[in-house]
Motif scaffolding. Structure first.
Motif, PDB file in Angstrom:
ATOM      1  N   VAL A 139      53.943  -7.401 -42.462  1.00 49.37           N
ATOM      2  CA  VAL A 139      54.430  -6.161 -41.845  1.00 49.37           C
ATOM      3  C   VAL A 139      53.771  -4.954 -42.516  1.00 49.37           C
ATOM      4  O   VAL A 139      53.305  -4.019 -41.850  1.00 49.37           O
ATOM      5  CB  VAL A 139      55.970  -6.078 -41.963  1.00 49.37           C
ATOM      6  N   GLY A 140      53.701  -4.991 -43.837  1.00 47.16           N
ATOM      7  CA  GLY A 140      53.088  -3.874 -44.569  1.00 47.16           C
ATOM      8  C   GLY A 140      51.654  -3.639 -44.129  1.00 47.16           C
ATOM      9  O   GLY A 140      51.250  -2.514 -43.837  1.00 47.16           O
ATOM     10  N   GLY A 141      50.879  -4.730 -44.053  1.00 47.30           N
ATOM     11  CA  GLY A 141      49.487  -4.602 -43.626  1.00 47.30           C
ATOM     12  C   GLY A 141      49.382  -4.093 -42.205  1.00 47.30           C
ATOM     13  O   GLY A 141      48.573  -3.210 -41.892  1.00 47.30           O
ATOM     14  N   GLY A 142      50.238  -4.640 -41.325  1.00 45.36           N
ATOM     15  CA  GLY A 142      50.213  -4.235 -39.917  1.00 45.36           C
ATOM     16  C   GLY A 142      50.507  -2.754 -39.758  1.00 45.36           C
ATOM     17  O   GLY A 142      49.801  -2.031 -39.043  1.00 45.36           O
ATOM     18  N   LEU A 143      51.530  -2.284 -40.464  1.00 44.30           N
ATOM     19  CA  LEU A 143      51.890  -0.866 -40.365  1.00 44.30           C
ATOM     20  C   LEU A 143      50.775   0.025 -40.903  1.00 44.30           C
ATOM     21  O   LEU A 143      50.525   1.114 -40.374  1.00 44.30           O
ATOM     22  CB  LEU A 143      53.182  -0.610 -41.132  1.00 44.30           C
ATOM     23  N   THR A 144      50.102  -0.451 -41.934  1.00 45.41           N
ATOM     24  CA  THR A 144      48.986   0.332 -42.479  1.00 45.41           C
ATOM     25  C   THR A 144      47.877   0.445 -41.453  1.00 45.41           C
ATOM     26  O   THR A 144      47.302   1.522 -41.251  1.00 45.41           O
ATOM     27  CB  THR A 144      48.455  -0.337 -43.753  1.00 45.41           C
TER      28      THR A 144
END
Lengths: 222, 596
Positions: free
Chosen positions: A125-130
């Motif tokens: 999720v963190g990577g996707g949001l970035t």
């Protein structure tokens, strides 16, 4: 240059203070006895990667502080300064980056507790949001360009593009590290190594969120 | 390590060392090319920096040829003269001095002197070298593109640097800027390593206040470089944008042939602030490692502890901090508020205080020392003279009223080359003569070295001393030819010819040095592990040259500071850092007591 100077002075002061404690009242010419106490070892929580990240963040701080210094100096210099309008999407991007930072924090916590599933989810999720943040920034650039605020038409525009691009470049570098952590997770690395990678990512993201907040706030204020 | 081998592990529990977690190299390529061993990377850095430095040396000879014997070589025209000036300056300051002190000596000495097996991030360290090499190649490519390399002067001031008419404005300047950006990225990787290794990887007992001053100098210089290079990085990025995509960070609107340029509203002054925010710390980035190294050379070869160790450490730190608040003294002639100028003149003069403390301490270390006039010592003493001479003229230039008339003259060239070119180079030579036996296992030839020293030391005085007088007469720097100029006396031309001849002789002497390096590698006298009877850890390794992992099975344990020379009542005149007090041989047992 005031901003930079203040930051450099703060960093130097912290460094000098720490050094002072190491050297104050020390008599280097006195040899230690072998039967006596060896100096206390470095605490185990102060690992080389953590210190390395700290030093890297100091360098990145210097980069942004200097760019912002240049921004402020240039803004004071001429009447031709015309800040571009800031598209509403920037608020959405900010939210995405904040959530990404939060997700990585969750991932770090999960790694500490050994919750593997949660760790994988939060990291993804963190990577996707970035990525969403970066795409959003690109859209903002397009919107500004479409509205006629070109890079070369005003120094304020140029600084806007420069600061956003610098920030995005640092996030891209972060994503490379994030990809390596992901590969490490799937490669079945030990829990300790996993946690070390995730925590560095989380801290780096928090830092870049802070930088973005300051840069965004600066541009809102002008 | 002299006559006796001590087993440090019998006095304290051995440092638990598992089978090294270092990546062990395989084959020739793994060992010498794609190496992650800091010692190999150091040699790679050193050789690359020397190679590019030789290019810069040849450029300086071409300049001298034009100045001493005008128009004797048809290939030098005004444009190419400016290109030589630019490339010579940039290469010497950034690609030679910075790279060899931090990348070369930093890589070799930090892990060994701290008692570490290697840098903490070996892979990053290897990457750092290859990126440095790429930046050098990009820079060199500038010589071969259409229009040649940039001729903007090593300070690359806009608007001139990217305005039509300047040599290399098409491609040369772009390559220069890209090369600098790449260099900074590579350096940051190395710099992270140096700092974190000193902070984290010191062996047991190696407190900060037991570090040799060499490590202190390199450490502080790296900290400064990490904070200062971003200024150059940002400036380079912004100038690249100005040049390539038409922004106006630094480019004001200009009229040329009745037409106005595309740029409007940029500020050249902004560039100068950014450049010198990097540029002044850069002086000390080069000087601090030299200060550190020379302290160790003097202490070792005078067989005396360094005078005022703590003062030396704090002087290094204070110089490092102050160097961030003096940058505008390079900009007196750019025009500034008198109060601003006064402020920077004051900080500039204040920085002379810790610097003078260091000089006094070196002299006091020599005082009544058992001075051995070895090659490293000769170069260290040569440094002392040159640094004081160069530094004193800096006091003149630090004052606004003196600087303004002198700023564009040869006085600055003389001052700058004495203090920042010759002084650190002498230290580099001294350091190479000092550590070559550890790096290769063989001594450099003494006679060749002495010839090299005397020609270099005296020769540089013949070259740079007269420049001060030329500057006082108002001979402007950066000029290709002087033509008919009333205020320049005729003797200046003969002086210029003398300087040029001296420059060629000094340059030839460097060939002697290179020959010595190569010859001694095969034929030099075997050095043994500790030829100088030094105390620091790099001389206590079980193998010479040290193998991968540096210290064999157990890391050394440090009991003392690195300056235990000529300790009263002790048999040997030096005690290595890893010898516990219980193992020190006293002169007579009846006098046994406290250490001092």
């Amino acid at each position: 240059m005031t901003v930079t100077l203040v930051l450099v002075v703060l960093m130097m002061a912290a460094f000098a203070g720490w050094l002072f404690r190491q050297s104050f009242n020390v008599r280097p010419w006195v040899a230690a006895s072998a039967r006596g106490q060896l100096p206390a070892p470095i605490p185990p929580s102060v690992t080389a990667p953590r210190v390395g990240l700290g030093v890297l963040l100091a360098v990145v701080t210097s980069v942004f502080a200097l760019t912002v210094s240049a921004y402020l100096m240039r803004r004071e210099m001429g009447a031709d300064w015309q800040s571009p309008p800031l598209p509403g999407l920037l608020w959405g991007n900010t939210l995405a980056l904040a959530l990404a930072s939060l997700a990585l924090q969750v991932a770090w916590q999960a790694a500490r507790r050994g919750a593997t599933r949660r760790l994988h989810q939060a990291l993804a999720v963190g990577g996707g949001l970035t990525l969403a943040f970066l795409v959003g920034q690109l859209v903002v650039w397009r919107q500004l360009e479409a509205a006629g605020y070109y890079l070369s038409s005003n120094p304020a525009n140029a600084f806007f593009y420069l600061l956003t691009a610098l920030h995005a470049a640092h996030l891209l570098g972060g994503l490379v590290a994030w990809g390596r952590v992901l590969a490490r997770l799937h490669g079945g690395a030990g829990a300790l190594r996993q946690r070390a990678g995730v925590e560095l990512c989380a801290l780096y993201w928090h830092f870049l969120l802070l930088v973005w907040a300051l840069v965004f706030g600066l541009m809102l204020s002008s | 390590m002299g006559e006796r081998e001590y087993d440090a592990s019998s006095y304290a529990p051995p440092a638990e060392v598992e089978e090294m977690e270092l990546p062990h190299p395989k084959g020739f390529f793994g060992k010498y090319v794609w190496s992650q061993d800091a010692k190999v990377i150091a040699v790679q850095y050193g050789l690359t920096a020397t190679a590019i430095g030789l290019v810069a040396l040849v450029l300086s000879l071409l300049m001298r040829l034009q100045l001493g014997f005008p128009n004797s070589l048809s290939l030098i025209d005004p444009g190419s003269y400016l290109q030589y000036v630019t490339m010579h300056g940039m290469i010497m300051v950034v690609y030679l001095l910075t790279a060899i002190f931090l990348g070369g000596f930093g890589n070799y000495l930090i892990p060994l002197m701290c008692g570490a097996r290697d840098m903490v991030f070996p892979y990053l360290n290897m990457l750092s070298y290859w990126i440095y090499l790429a930046s050098v190649l990009i820079l060199v490519a500038g010589f071969f593109v259409a229009g040649g390399s940039t001729g903007a002067g090593w300070t690359l001031y806009p608007p001139q640097a990217i305005s039509p008419g300047t040599p290399g404005v098409d491609t040369g300047i772009v390559l220069m800027l890209v090369s600098l950006a790449v260099f900074i990225v590579g350096f940051t990787m190395g710099g992270l390593n140096y700092v974190v290794t000193v902070l984290q990887a010191r062996t047991r007992g190696m407190t900060l206040m037991r570090l040799p001053l060499t490590v202190w100098g390199i450490f502080m210089a790296t900290v400064m470089a990490l904070l200062a290079f971003p200024a150059l990085f940002v400036a380079v990025l912004m100038m690249l944008m100005d040049r390539l995509i038409g922004t106006s960070f630094f480019m004001p609107e200009m009229l040329s042939m009745g037409e106005s340029s595309d740029h409007r509203g940029g500020s050249p002054l902004l560039f100068q602030h950014l450049f010198w925010f990097f540029g002044h710390p850069e002086v000390y980035i080069v000087a601090l490692p030299a200060f550190g190294i020379v302290s160790d050379l003097i202490a070792t070869h005078a067989r005396k502890n360094i005078f005022g160790y703590r003062m030396m450490v704090w002087a290094i730190i204070i110089i490092g901090a102050l160097s961030f608040v003096v940058w505008a003294h390079h900009m007196y002639v750019s025009g500034m508020s008198p109060y601003f100028g006064f402020l920077f003149a004051t900080t500039t003069l204040i920085i002379a205080v810790p610097t003078a403390i260091k000089v006094y301490n070196w002299v006091l270390t020599l005082w009544r020392g058992n001075i051995r006039l070895t090659l490293p010592m000769l170069f260290a003493i040569g440094f002392l003279f040159t640094f004081v001479n160069g530094g004193l003229s800096g006091l003149f230039l630090g004052n606004v009223t003196v600087d303004v008339p002198l700023s564009d003259t040869y006085f600055v060239v003389g001052h700058f080359h004495m203090v920042m070119a010759v002084a650190p180079i002498l230290v580099i030579f001294g350091a190479i003569y000092h550590w070559y036996p550890k790096i290769t296992g063989r001594m450099l030839d003494e006679t060749l070295g002495k010839v090299h020293f005397w020609i270099t030391f005296l020769g540089t005085y013949v070259i740079y001393y007269p420049m001060h007088f030329m500057g006082l007469e108002g001979v402007p720097r950066r000029y290709y030819a002087y033509g008919e100029t009333t205020f320049i006396s005729d003797s200046v031309q003969s002086l210029n010819a003398v300087i040029t001849v001296a420059a060629f002789i000094v340059a030839l002497a460097q060939l002697l040095f290179l020959f010595n390096l190569a010859w001694s590698y095969f034929r030099g006298r075997e050095a043994g592990s500790n030829p100088w009877q030094a105390t620091t850890l790099e001389w206590q390794t079980p193998h010479t040259p040290p193998r991968h992992g540096n210290f064999g099975k157990a890391l050394p344990i440090v009991y003392r500071w690195p300056y235990d020379y000529s300790v009263p009542g002790v048999k040997q005149d030096f005690i290595p850092q890893n010898v516990p007090p219980e193992a020190v041989e006293r002169e007579s047992d009846t006098r046994r007591g406290g250490e001092r």
